[in-house]
Scaffold this motif. Structure first.
Motif, short mmCIF file in Angstrom:
data_model
loop_
_atom_site.label_atom_id
_atom_site.label_comp_id
_atom_site.label_asym_id
_atom_site.label_seq_id
_atom_site.Cartn_x
_atom_site.Cartn_y
_atom_site.Cartn_z
N UNK A 2 7.55 2.86 4.67
CA UNK A 2 7.54 4.31 4.86
C UNK A 2 8.93 4.82 5.25
N UNK A 3 9.69 3.97 5.93
CA UNK A 3 11.04 4.35 6.33
C UNK A 3 12.01 4.36 5.16
N UNK A 4 11.75 3.54 4.13
CA UNK A 4 12.72 3.36 3.04
C UNK A 4 13.16 4.66 2.37
N UNK A 5 12.25 5.57 1.96
CA UNK A 5 12.71 6.79 1.28
C UNK A 5 13.59 7.68 2.15
N UNK A 6 13.54 7.48 3.45
CA UNK A 6 14.34 8.30 4.35
C UNK A 6 15.76 7.76 4.54
N UNK A 7 16.02 6.58 3.98
CA UNK A 7 17.34 5.96 4.11
C UNK A 7 18.11 6.13 2.81
N UNK A 8 19.38 6.49 2.88
CA UNK A 8 20.19 6.61 1.66
C UNK A 8 20.42 5.25 1.02
N UNK A 9 20.73 5.27 -0.30
CA UNK A 9 20.95 4.04 -1.04
C UNK A 9 22.07 3.20 -0.42
N UNK A 10 23.10 3.85 0.07
CA UNK A 10 24.20 3.11 0.69
C UNK A 10 23.73 2.34 1.92
N UNK A 11 22.92 2.98 2.75
CA UNK A 11 22.42 2.30 3.94
C UNK A 11 21.52 1.14 3.57
N UNK A 12 20.69 1.30 2.53
CA UNK A 12 19.80 0.22 2.10
C UNK A 12 20.60 -0.97 1.55
N UNK A 13 21.63 -0.67 0.78
CA UNK A 13 22.46 -1.75 0.24
C UNK A 13 23.19 -2.50 1.37
N UNK A 14 23.69 -1.75 2.33
CA UNK A 14 24.34 -2.39 3.47
C UNK A 14 23.35 -3.25 4.26
N UNK B 292 0.83 -1.20 0.00
CA UNK B 292 0.00 0.00 0.00
C UNK B 292 0.87 1.25 0.00
N UNK B 293 1.88 1.24 0.82
CA UNK B 293 2.79 2.39 0.88
C UNK B 293 3.52 2.58 -0.44
N UNK B 294 4.01 1.49 -1.03
CA UNK B 294 4.74 1.60 -2.30
C UNK B 294 3.80 2.03 -3.44
N UNK B 295 2.55 1.58 -3.39
CA UNK B 295 1.59 1.98 -4.42
C UNK B 295 1.34 3.48 -4.37
#
Length: 261
Positions: free
Chosen positions: A230-242, A63-66
């Motif tokens: 909802x938290x994902x857009x607030x995290x930088x790509x580097x943090x998500x990859x890690x 739902x959030x991603x949509x």
């Protein structure tokens, strides 16, 4: 199911999904040992119960991603086209062939441990002007998704735990992979859980899901998945990859420990 067990299942689903949803992992692969060792779900009923968790938990993050437009694009379609037929084949294999888990655990450990380590190292040294990897072609993505679907049907794991590290490691951004992987996991789990229910009508044994426990875990995952997405857009790509690399290492290490035991 008594209230303490239900609350424990809800809490487990909530905490796991908050940590895993930002990178497209439903968390079912971490919930599986909790169901077996802590909540006492027998095999093979633990597989459809885990799939039921994905069905209930999935709409929270989706739902959030949509709303943010993350489900648009061809990647979601490619993953769903591959995983849906794969999970039906996997469910039939699980019920009638009953493959032992040792070989599967070994394969997952051998795949995810080096992949997770490489993803972490590559992310940490990304500033060293490493040439970007080429994204895999659509046909390769669909074939990979089908193989992951078969594994999901047999062992009740979320496909994102395998698809995410592989696709991100091939150069795709986490923000693109995560919604598609979660969507594929949700659709695959709906088909897989339905397949197990149908098979339970024609065979004996603990094949049907544990409905009350699966719903309790799923409701926790529903809340946690929405928060994680909802938290994902607030995290930088580097943090998500890690985070994805660490999760891959954790999953691979978990299965390696189970093999040793």
């Amino acid at each position: 199911m008594d209230w303490p067990t239900g609350l424990l299942g809800f809490a487990a689903g909530l905490l796991i999904s908050v940590a895993t949803a930002p990178v497209g992992v439903s968390g079912a692969v971490f919930l599986l040992p909790v169901q077996v060792s802590v909540l006492g779900v027998p095999s093979p009923a633990v597989t459809p119960t885990n799939l039921l968790y994905n069905v209930v938990a999935g709409p929270g993050a989706l739902l959030r991603h949509h709303r943010s437009g993350g489900l648009r694009g061809p990647l979601t379609r490619l993953l769903v086209l591959g995983t849906v037929p794969g999970v039906v084949v996997g469910a039939v294999i699980r019920v009638f062939a009953v493959p032992g888990p040792s070989v599967f655990r070994l394969l997952i450990a051998v795949l995810l441990l080096p992949l997770g380590g490489w993803l972490c190292l590559r992310t940490l040294h990304r500033a060293a002007r490493t040439a970007p990897a080429r994204e895999p072609p659509p046909r390769t993505i669909t074939r990979l998704a089908m193989a992951v679907g078969v594994a999901g049907g047999i062992y009740g794991i979320g496909g994102g735990s395998l698809l995410g590290p592989i696709l991100v490691g091939r150069g795709m951004p986490v923000a693109k992979v995560a919604p598609a992987a979660l969507a594929a996991t949700f659709v695959t789990s709906v088909v897989g859980a339905g397949t197990y229910v149908l098979l339970s009508l024609t065979t004996t044994g603990d094949i049907a899901p544990y409905w009350s426990l699966g719903l309790a875990c799923g409701l926790g995952g529903l809340c946690g998945g929405y928060l994680g997405a909802r938290l994902q857009p607030r995290l930088p790509e580097t943090a998500l990859r890690l985070l994805l690399g660490v999760l891959a290492l954790g999953i691979g290490g978990l299965y390696a420990i189970q093999i040793v035991r």
